[in-house]
Design a protein around this motif. Structure first.
Motif, PDB file in Angstrom:
ATOM      1  N   TRP A 360      18.921 -25.453  -0.613  1.00  0.00           N
ATOM      2  CA  TRP A 360      18.457 -25.670  -1.987  1.00  0.00           C
ATOM      3  C   TRP A 360      19.261 -26.783  -2.663  1.00  0.00           C
ATOM      4  O   TRP A 360      18.703 -27.661  -3.332  1.00  0.00           O
ATOM      5  CB  TRP A 360      18.587 -24.376  -2.796  1.00  0.00           C
ATOM      6  CG  TRP A 360      17.556 -23.342  -2.451  1.00  0.00           C
ATOM      7  CD1 TRP A 360      16.295 -23.556  -1.980  1.00  0.00           C
ATOM      8  CD2 TRP A 360      17.703 -21.925  -2.550  1.00  0.00           C
ATOM      9  NE1 TRP A 360      15.636 -22.357  -1.787  1.00  0.00           N
ATOM     10  CE2 TRP A 360      16.481 -21.329  -2.131  1.00  0.00           C
ATOM     11  CE3 TRP A 360      18.736 -21.070  -2.953  1.00  0.00           C
ATOM     12  CZ2 TRP A 360      16.268 -19.964  -2.107  1.00  0.00           C
ATOM     13  CZ3 TRP A 360      18.528 -19.692  -2.932  1.00  0.00           C
ATOM     14  CH2 TRP A 360      17.320 -19.152  -2.511  1.00  0.00           C
ATOM     15  N   CYS A 363      18.212 -30.182  -1.219  1.00  0.00           N
ATOM     16  CA  CYS A 363      16.876 -30.593  -1.672  1.00  0.00           C
ATOM     17  C   CYS A 363      16.893 -31.051  -3.125  1.00  0.00           C
ATOM     18  O   CYS A 363      16.236 -32.034  -3.485  1.00  0.00           O
ATOM     19  CB  CYS A 363      15.884 -29.441  -1.495  1.00  0.00           C
ATOM     20  SG  CYS A 363      15.457 -29.084   0.219  1.00  0.00           S
ATOM     21  N   ALA A 364      17.628 -30.344  -3.975  1.00  0.00           N
ATOM     22  CA  ALA A 364      17.674 -30.709  -5.386  1.00  0.00           C
ATOM     23  C   ALA A 364      18.322 -32.077  -5.579  1.00  0.00           C
ATOM     24  O   ALA A 364      17.826 -32.913  -6.347  1.00  0.00           O
ATOM     25  CB  ALA A 364      18.442 -29.648  -6.173  1.00  0.00           C
ATOM     26  N   LEU A 367      15.820 -34.878  -3.877  1.00  0.00           N
ATOM     27  CA  LEU A 367      14.373 -34.890  -4.130  1.00  0.00           C
ATOM     28  C   LEU A 367      13.890 -36.236  -4.655  1.00  0.00           C
ATOM     29  O   LEU A 367      12.921 -36.809  -4.141  1.00  0.00           O
ATOM     30  CB  LEU A 367      13.993 -33.776  -5.101  1.00  0.00           C
ATOM     31  CG  LEU A 367      12.528 -33.771  -5.567  1.00  0.00           C
ATOM     32  CD1 LEU A 367      11.572 -33.665  -4.376  1.00  0.00           C
ATOM     33  CD2 LEU A 367      12.278 -32.632  -6.557  1.00  0.00           C
ATOM     34  N   ASN A 373       7.479 -35.775  -5.246  1.00  0.00           N
ATOM     35  CA  ASN A 373       7.558 -34.568  -6.060  1.00  0.00           C
ATOM     36  C   ASN A 373       7.933 -33.384  -5.172  1.00  0.00           C
ATOM     37  O   ASN A 373       7.999 -33.512  -3.936  1.00  0.00           O
ATOM     38  CB  ASN A 373       6.233 -34.308  -6.786  1.00  0.00           C
ATOM     39  CG  ASN A 373       5.052 -34.303  -5.829  1.00  0.00           C
ATOM     40  OD1 ASN A 373       4.999 -33.521  -4.893  1.00  0.00           O
ATOM     41  ND2 ASN A 373       4.093 -35.205  -6.063  1.00  0.00           N
ATOM     42  N   ALA A 374       8.171 -32.237  -5.795  1.00  0.00           N
ATOM     43  CA  ALA A 374       8.601 -31.040  -5.058  1.00  0.00           C
ATOM     44  C   ALA A 374       7.517 -30.520  -4.136  1.00  0.00           C
ATOM     45  O   ALA A 374       7.820 -29.918  -3.101  1.00  0.00           O
ATOM     46  CB  ALA A 374       9.014 -29.954  -6.054  1.00  0.00           C
ATOM     47  N   ASP A 378       7.880 -29.185  -0.108  1.00  0.00           N
ATOM     48  CA  ASP A 378       7.513 -27.839   0.336  1.00  0.00           C
ATOM     49  C   ASP A 378       6.405 -27.860   1.381  1.00  0.00           C
ATOM     50  O   ASP A 378       6.474 -27.146   2.391  1.00  0.00           O
ATOM     51  CB  ASP A 378       7.090 -26.988  -0.866  1.00  0.00           C
ATOM     52  CG  ASP A 378       8.293 -26.441  -1.624  1.00  0.00           C
ATOM     53  OD1 ASP A 378       9.401 -26.454  -1.060  1.00  0.00           O
ATOM     54  OD2 ASP A 378       8.130 -26.006  -2.777  1.00  0.00           O
ATOM     55  N   PHE A 392      11.704 -25.163  -2.215  1.00  0.00           N
ATOM     56  CA  PHE A 392      11.556 -25.058  -3.670  1.00  0.00           C
ATOM     57  C   PHE A 392      10.710 -23.845  -4.059  1.00  0.00           C
ATOM     58  O   PHE A 392      10.961 -23.215  -5.089  1.00  0.00           O
ATOM     59  CB  PHE A 392      10.935 -26.341  -4.233  1.00  0.00           C
ATOM     60  CG  PHE A 392      11.873 -27.507  -4.256  1.00  0.00           C
ATOM     61  CD1 PHE A 392      13.071 -27.441  -4.946  1.00  0.00           C
ATOM     62  CD2 PHE A 392      11.558 -28.682  -3.589  1.00  0.00           C
ATOM     63  CE1 PHE A 392      13.943 -28.529  -4.976  1.00  0.00           C
ATOM     64  CE2 PHE A 392      12.427 -29.766  -3.614  1.00  0.00           C
ATOM     65  CZ  PHE A 392      13.623 -29.694  -4.303  1.00  0.00           C
ATOM     66  N   VAL A 434       9.394 -25.514 -10.326  1.00  0.00           N
ATOM     67  CA  VAL A 434       8.938 -26.893 -10.120  1.00  0.00           C
ATOM     68  C   VAL A 434       7.447 -26.962  -9.816  1.00  0.00           C
ATOM     69  O   VAL A 434       6.879 -28.050  -9.739  1.00  0.00           O
ATOM     70  CB  VAL A 434       9.727 -27.578  -8.985  1.00  0.00           C
ATOM     71  CG1 VAL A 434      11.169 -27.831  -9.404  1.00  0.00           C
ATOM     72  CG2 VAL A 434       9.672 -26.762  -7.698  1.00  0.00           C
ATOM     73  N   SER A 440       3.252 -30.428  -9.614  1.00  0.00           N
ATOM     74  CA  SER A 440       4.624 -30.189  -9.170  1.00  0.00           C
ATOM     75  C   SER A 440       5.547 -31.239  -9.763  1.00  0.00           C
ATOM     76  O   SER A 440       5.161 -32.406  -9.939  1.00  0.00           O
ATOM     77  CB  SER A 440       4.688 -30.217  -7.640  1.00  0.00           C
ATOM     78  OG  SER A 440       3.941 -29.144  -7.094  1.00  0.00           O
TER      79      SER A 440
END
Length: 832
Positions: A360, A363-364, A367, A373-374, A378, A392, A434, A440
């Motif tokens: 996590w 990824c944050a 990103l 976008n998120a 995913d 996410f 998100v 997203s």
């Protein structure tokens, strides 16, 4: 001023440069999609110059799971070599380069082939992570606008993801056309990635693997234990972590890690981008994983062993996850589950929390750099790595704000793999996630972005949905505990099952009959379509393994899949026997009740066939037993390529009794066209008596479960769109149901005797048991129309009565009851 339509780009022929593992399998999938593929490889030094390409094509026939929808499709691939056939490239609409991940080798090849590409040819690279812009530098200026990355995931037939990566000079119209081709023609989920090292899926997925390796070492967990913890227990494929590395190839995994190490020197996690000593040792030994039959795992005799890095040797792979940790992981409340994992002192719980926390965090932070976008992150991880939920999505489901606070606390305490703080957007206390109905979140745009508006996505009325997105499946016509009948605002009724694995029970039968009635009264026709796969496992089983769900990952071998299907799917009788508490002994009264249910099943399938409006089965995933019989009785079946269809009742000592045998007999009559019935009945007999399951939609057609008129759809998310088009075509043509056949010729007693003579040889050779002989005899009796003189004529009801009578006779036998009892109690077939 007249309106001039945009020029259509038609993709007829595609060349693949490089006949290695990926190149050959990309060519195979092009063949599956009825695109003419050319497969280029270096010319052989001796003999046939095409020997290297031919060897790769021949190898496709031997792989399991097969990259080919039918083995014969290998013949669609044209072998070629660079010495003789470069002129052929002028005929190609797309060229896909898929050679080894060496920038200098690719550049040399680009300079070699560029003069032979036509002015319309789209040139792409299947690189897994090299810079697209740097690769473009080796191309002439006039070709750069038609160059981009098209990254397939391994194996290309089964993995849904393709990353589409533009270079700075790529023509946007080229990207749009490629996306249409990839989505509809090849059936892929396309994510547009930025030109950053390893793009999206490999960047995040490989980091997750590295984090897993790091925390396993930190906490002293064995590789096989890690795979027990990181597979289906947490919503990931059975191959989990280290088995996935073996399947992908340890050398391939190492290459991707090395790319991150060389190209991301300023990354906060850079010190983890290294190849572990044990992994380097395996690669040096040539133990590259599945393709070398040795990697992290090795089969020794009949047992699976796993590498012990400290010993440098293999030990039995028998580790088990702790029961308390398993209970936590199986919890339904996602927020509570992660709270318990974080609070637990158990090393296995701390391991699971740690790998999620650091993924996590990663990824944050990244990103904005790696994705638009998120949603793209995913879906890339779901489609490329087979996770049930992307990172996410899981963060949002666990409670965005609480998880963000936990992450910040662990970062401050020095417990995370990197010390970089969460970006402001992720740590925002007002943020709840998100993904939302409007789209997203995109950090670079600081806004929610909706899905693509390309025309091709109008063919997907219900795309793969993310947590937080609205999923409203039309307006309800009626709904019961077993089914929902609905529509999308048009004149077509849709029926969806609500039972587990969409199994068929009495309530489903009643719901189907009611849906047919509603469709006849108020709608143009009826489609049976499930909002999630499978189509139907047939029986409402005592236990259905969650591992059977089709999540986009191929089975380790198709034979293993079939074994699971035959163990866990058979006839409708299982539900009835269990519900009446008669697994120990099927009494006469129970048999009478079951016979009524079987008759109801036959009535339902006949109603599908003879409805006054067209009926269409939109099939994705498993369609077994009674589910297969539903498919066979609809006017059309629209089927995704990755559908596994079959009548599997013989596995519990029974035969299909919902009209499946009858339909095979009728199709044999149609195929014989007044000639000898036996050759066509023989194929049907082999299919039913051995419980064969189609290894793809095309294989199901070859087995006789599907007809020539039943279209195969490459993209499962386009099924409903195509099904509606098929139904409208039938209705607009003035649909009338087929006339009921009243004079059907039968093969009769002589054909039955021939089948029995063949089975006697199998019985005497020990290939089948006496009860198998009995089951086969009943199948032969029904298919041949009973003990009648050859050429005698009967009607459909005659076949249905024979089916039902044979089914009940087999059900009354002790050995069939034993097989059913074994299936209900153990989930395993019994050979008796």
């Amino acid at each position: 001023m007249p309106i001039v339509a945009a020029k259509n780009i038609h993709i007829r022929k595609v060349a693949v440069l490089g006949a290695g593992v990926m190149g050959a399998q990309i060519a195979a999938h092009l063949a599956n999609a009825r695109v003419e593929p050319l497969l280029f490889e270096l010319a052989a030094k001796e003999g046939d110059p095409n020997a290297n390409a031919l060897k790769a094509i021949d190898g496709l026939r031997k792989l399991d799971p097969s990259p080919l929808a039918l083995p014969a499709y290998a013949d669609r691939i044209q072998p070629a070599n660079y010495d003789q056939h470069l002129e052929w490239l002028r005929e190609c609409d797309i060229v896909i380069e898929a050679i080894s991940e060496r920038r200098d080798w690719k550049a040399d090849l680009y300079r070699k082939v560029a003069p032979y590409l036509s002015e319309r040819t789209i040139f792409t690279t299947n690189t897994s992570g090299l810079s697209i812009n740097q690769l473009a530098e080796a191309l002439p200026q006039n070709l750069r606008s038609r160059f981009c990355g098209v990254h397939f995931f391994n194996p290309p037939r089964y993995m849904h993801l393709v990353e589409l990566i533009p270079a700075q000079m790529t023509d946007p119209a080229i990207l749009d056309e490629l996306e249409r081709f990839l989505v509809t023609t090849l059936g892929k989920g396309v994510i547009r990635a930025k030109d950053t090292p390893n793009f999206i899926a490999n960047r995040v997925g490989v980091f997750s693997l590295l984090a897993t390796i790091h925390h396993a070492e930190r906490l002293g967990l064995r590789f096989d234990l890690v795979d027990k913890l990181t597979g289906p227990l947490i919503g990931r494929p059975k191959s989990a972590t280290f088995r996935t590395a073996d399947v992908v190839g340890l050398d391939t995994f190492a290459h991707v890690v090395r790319t991150m190490q060389e190209t991301l020197p300023d990354d906060p996690w850079h010190r983890y981008y290294e190849i572990p000593v044990w992994l380097k040792s395996l690669i040096d030994q040539g133990a590259l994983g599945q393709k070398a039959k040795r990697g992290v795992y090795q089969k020794i005799g009949q047992a699976i062993h796993v590498l012990d890095p400290e010993r440098g040797d293999y030990v039995p792979a028998d580790a088990e996850a702790d029961e308390e940790v398993v209970r936590i992981l199986r919890g339904k409340d996602v927020a509570e589950k992660f709270a318990r994992l974080r609070a637990s002192s158990h090393p296995q719980a701390q391991f699971i929390w740690s790998i999620y926390r650091d993924t996590w965090h990663y990824c944050a932070v990244h990103l904005a750099q790696i994705a638009n976008n998120a949603r793209d992150v995913d879906l890339a991880i779901r489609w490329g790595f087979g996770w049930d939920r992307g990172p996410f999505e899981l963060w949002q489901a666990a409670g965005w704000g609480q998880v963000a606070r936990w992450l910040s606390e662990d970062i401050a305490a020095g417990g995370t793999m990197a010390s970089v703080p969460l970006p402001a957007w992720a740590a925002d206390p007002s943020r709840t996630g998100v993904h939302a109905p409007e789209g997203s979140y995109s950090p670079s745009a600081n806004a929610y972005q909706g899905r693509s508006t390309l025309v091709v996505y109008k063919r997907q009325p219900f795309p793969d949905r993310l947590i937080g997105e609205e999923a409203r499946y039309g307006e309800t016509i009626f709904e019961t505990e077993a089914v929902r009948c609905w529509h999308t605002g048009d004149d077509i009724a849709i029926l969806s099952f609500k039972t587990k694995m969409h199994a068929i029970d009495e309530d489903v039968l009643e719901g189907t009959l009611r849906a047919i009635d509603e469709a006849e009264r108020r709608f143009m026709g009826l489609i049976i379509w499930q909002t999630e796969p499978p189509f139907s496992v047939g029986a409402n089983l005592a236990q259905v393994s969650d591992s059977m769900k089709n999540k986009g990952e191929p089975p380790s071998t198709f034979d293993n899949l079939v074994k699971r299907l035959k163990r866990q799917a058979a006839s409708f009788v299982m539900k009835v026997a269990r519900s009446l508490n008669v697994a120990d002994k099927l009494q006469a009264g129970v048999l009478a009740r079951i016979e009524k249910v079987v008759e109801q099943f036959q009535d339902t399938t006949q109603a599908l066939k003879y409805s006054m409006v067209p009926t269409v089965a939109a099939v994705d995933g498993l369609a077994l037993g009674g589910g297969c019989e539903f498919v066979m009785h609809c006017d059309r079946a629209v089927v995704s390529l990755e559908s596994y269809i079959g009548l599997v009742e013989a596995g519990v000592g029974l035969l299909p009794a919902g009209g499946g045998c009858k339909e095979f007999a009728l199709r044999a009559v149609h195929q014989a066209q007044g000639g000898d019935l036996f050759p066509f009945l023989k194929r049907a007999f082999e299919t039913i008596a051995t419980g064969q399951v189609g290894k793809s939609a095309e294989h199901a057609r070859a087995l006789g479960y599907l007809r020539r008129c039943d279209p195969v759809v490459m993209n499962r998310f386009e099924l409903l769109h195509v099904a509606k088009s098929e139904l409208r075509a039938l209705a607009e043509a003035g649909y009338r149901p087929p006339l009921r056949a009243k004079e059907i010729p039968v093969a009769g007693e002589s054909a039955i005797a021939t089948f029995k003579a063949h089975m006697v040889n199998l019985l005497e050779g020990g290939f089948i048991s006496e009860h198998d002989f009995l089951v086969g005899s009943k199948v032969a009796q029904v298919l041949c129309g009973g003990e009648l003189s050859p050429g005698s004529t009967v009607d459909e009801q005659w076949f249905l009565d024979l089916e039902r009578e044979a089914f009940m006779e087999l059900l009354a036998t002790e050995k069939t009851q034993q097989r059913i009892e074994s299936m209900l109690k153990t989930g395993r077939p019994l050979r008796n």
